[in-house]
Every structure is written in structure tokens, then in C-alpha cells.
Design a protein around this motif. Structure first.
Motif, PDB file in Angstrom:
ATOM      1  N   ARG A 191       0.803  -1.234   0.000  1.00  0.00           N
ATOM      2  CA  ARG A 191       0.000   0.000   0.000  1.00  0.00           C
ATOM      3  C   ARG A 191       0.827   1.270   0.000  1.00  0.00           C
ATOM      4  NH1 ARG A 191      -4.014  -2.953   4.052  1.00  0.00           N
ATOM      5  NH2 ARG A 191      -5.281  -3.984   2.465  1.00  0.00           N
ATOM      6  N   LYS A 212       7.672   5.604   2.629  1.00  0.00           N
ATOM      7  CA  LYS A 212       6.505   6.507   2.639  1.00  0.00           C
ATOM      8  C   LYS A 212       6.965   7.970   2.703  1.00  0.00           C
ATOM      9  CE  LYS A 212       3.096   3.422   2.741  1.00  0.00           C
ATOM     10  NZ  LYS A 212       3.910   2.472   1.909  1.00  0.00           N
ATOM     11  N   GLU A 217       8.048   8.956  -0.667  1.00  0.00           N
ATOM     12  CA  GLU A 217       6.872   9.106  -1.535  1.00  0.00           C
ATOM     13  C   GLU A 217       6.205  10.463  -1.323  1.00  0.00           C
ATOM     14  OE1 GLU A 217       3.969   5.975  -0.967  1.00  0.00           O
ATOM     15  OE2 GLU A 217       5.109   4.723  -2.346  1.00  0.00           O
ATOM     16  N   ARG A 218       6.124  10.867  -0.063  1.00  0.00           N
ATOM     17  CA  ARG A 218       5.521  12.176   0.219  1.00  0.00           C
ATOM     18  C   ARG A 218       6.363  13.296  -0.393  1.00  0.00           C
ATOM     19  NH1 ARG A 218       3.713   9.980   5.036  1.00  0.00           N
ATOM     20  NH2 ARG A 218       5.719  10.393   5.967  1.00  0.00           N
ATOM     21  N   ARG A 277      -0.373   5.866  -3.861  1.00  0.00           N
ATOM     22  CA  ARG A 277      -0.532   5.176  -2.567  1.00  0.00           C
ATOM     23  C   ARG A 277      -1.297   3.864  -2.664  1.00  0.00           C
ATOM     24  NH1 ARG A 277      -1.459  10.949   0.057  1.00  0.00           N
ATOM     25  NH2 ARG A 277       0.735  11.451   0.409  1.00  0.00           N
TER      26      ARG A 277
END
Lengths: 104, 104, 104, 104
Positions: free
Chosen positions: B104, C59, C62-63, D104
């Protein structure tokens, strides 16, 4: 699927069988979402609204994949691991390859 | 990490230990890539070139994650599965949750 | 980066410049997380705990990527689109390619 | 979809219209793949083979999404950007949100 696998499968039912109905329900919903996307494209709907629906279908399929993989680890992989040897090694290799395909 | 896990860990070394050096090398390279991104931002480089470097760092970390997971399945999960019972169930649950976080 | 791009860049500052500090802060945190993963591997920590930390770093990157892309669309792409022509077409092509790299 | 968007849409056809047939063809193939997954589950096929088919359907939907997004940037976003103002800002915000949902 190798013959080594077939031998293992003959002994153990696939893990997903216990919640086959739930899986099929999810899959029918995902199919309906993909058909919905087609209708939206045909009716010239707004791109972003179509993208939202595509994302919903993708997420639904991802959930199906994670469920199948969880079942697979709990049943096929766990029982192969309990036996050890070549079957276990092949099952683990195969599971890792399937996980890599999901992640990428 | 639960106590149930600790008991299992005491018996088996973590799977990744055999290629700890390779993992650390990959991680140092990923760290260098993240530092490279910082330098590019500081020097006002072109957004798309920075994004290419961010993607490279993300892919490097994904490869580390897939390697760690593969080692984990082959060692910790396989040996827990061989023993069966509560430890096996918990390890499998934990592995599935980690896979879901990766996807995810 | 093509010369067509350079001409466009000379006129417009990169979009991310307004929140360069916030971006650098996020990147330093991601770098710290990657170093944390190295320390965990060196100290033989539990695979699943390491994977959680790898996911956190991924993550975070990714942000950063989504932020850079948003800035890029709002500034470089928007101003190129306002001018139209070959620069606009190339910027849009380039942005789509960057998005595809992020998604896959 | 806000009224601001409707006003912009009245003036410009959606970008994907030029390759509507190609998009619909891809979507019908994805729908067929999802139906194939259902049949595999019903016939108790091997988990890993089902997962491979689920991954194929997911990748097909991802390609559709990237195509729609590319068309959207080239048409709706580019023409809104050329006009500037509130519509441009909203379109860019909306595009970034759609990209984030894809990633995402």
C-alpha cells in the motif's frame, strides 16, 4: 506450476477455499467497478471522476491479492515449510516472487 | 514484538544475517541517494531530475524490503511453521501485515 | 534535461523553492530513517521491525515525491502550458513519465 | 465536480476522447482478466497462479489510469493553466490529488 507443487497440492486444499464466497463477492464487485469505468469513458465523463473509479477497482484487486497471499502463506507455505526440503524451498521462492510482483 | 516472538527468536538467527553485508551496502547506497536528493534541492536543480533520484532511492529501499521479507519467510516463518501452534500463527499474521504495508 | 527545458527554466524559478526548508527537513528525516535501518541490521534486530522502518522511510520519500510533483505541475508545467507550443508539450510528456515512474 | 470545473469542461472536450476506443479495449481486457480470476477461484486453481492473474489485471488498470492522467494533463489541465486563475488552481490541485491516490 511444477510437478513438485502438484504433489504438495494433492495433499492440502488451497487456503482460500474457506472464504471463497467472500473472495468471489469482492471480485464481482471489482468486475462491476471496471464495467463502471467503461460506461464512464463511453459517456464522456470527467477524467478525474473516472480516475477515482479506476483507483477504487485497483484497491479492490489489491485487497483480493493480499487476502489470497495471506491464505497461501497460512496453508500451502506453512504446510510445505513443516515438511521442509525441496517443496518448502520452492514454495517460499514462489511466494517471494509473487510478493515482489505485487509490490512493483 | 511479543514475548511469543522473543522465544522463537532466541532459537533461530534472523534470516538476513547471511547477507548482512550485501544489505548494508544497499542501504548505504540508498542513504547516499537520499543525501543526493537533498543536495539537488539545495542547489535548485530541476524538479524532474530530483524526482528521478527520489524514485531511485525508493526503488532501492523496496529491494531491501523484498530481500528482508524473503529472508524472513525462509527462516523465521519457515521454522515457526515447522513448529506450528500459536507462534506459527502469529508469525504468519505478522508477515502478512508487513506485506500489506509494503504493497500500500 | 533538454535545451528547450533550460530556456523555460531560466524564466521561472522551480516550484519547490517556496518550501525548500520543509522539503529539506523531510529529506533529512528520511535520511535518518535509512541510517536507522542500517543500525537495526547491524544490531541484528527483528526482521519485521526493520521492515516497518523501511516502510516508514519509503513513505517519507513518496511524500517528498508527491510534493515535488505538485510544485512542478503548479509552476513549471502551468507556466509552460500557458505559453503552449513545443516547451509545453515536452514538459507535459516529462511530467507524465515522472508520474509513471512513481506509480510503478 | 465543482461548478468551476463544469464551466471549464463545457469549453474543452476531455483529453481521452481521441483514444476512447483504445481505452475501452484495454478496459474490456481488464474486465476479462477479473472474470478470469473469478473462474480460477471457482475452479480451485493454485493460489500463486491466481495471484499472477490478479497482478496482470492490476497492471492493466494502472496503465489505463496513467493514460487517462496523461490525457487529462495535456488537455484539461493545460487549457485551464493557459487561462490561469481559480480554475487553473483547482484543476492542478485536483490532478495532484488524483496522482497521490494512484501512488498510494
Amino acid at each position: 506450476m511444477s510437478e513438485v507443487m502438484d504433489a504438495a497440492d494433492a495433499e492440502h486444499a488451497h487456503g482460500y477455499i474457506e472464504h471463497k464466497d467472500a473472495l468471489l463477492k469482492r471480485l464481482r464487485r471489482a468486475e462491476g467497478q471496471v464495467r463502471g469505468v467503461q460506461r464512464m469513458v463511453q459517456e464522456d465523463e470527467y477524467c478525474i471522476d473516472i480516475l477515482t473509479q479506476v483507483s477504487a477497482a485497483t484497491k479492490a484487486l489489491e485487497r483480493v491479492a493480499l487476502e489470497l497471499l495471506d491464505d497461501h502463506l497460512r496453508h500451502c507455505v506453512a504446510s510445505a515449510a513443516a515438511e521442509g526440503g525441496a517443496v518448502a524451498a520452492e514454495k517460499l521462492h514462489e511466494a517471494s516472487a509473487a510478493i515482489a510482483r505485487l509490490v512493483r
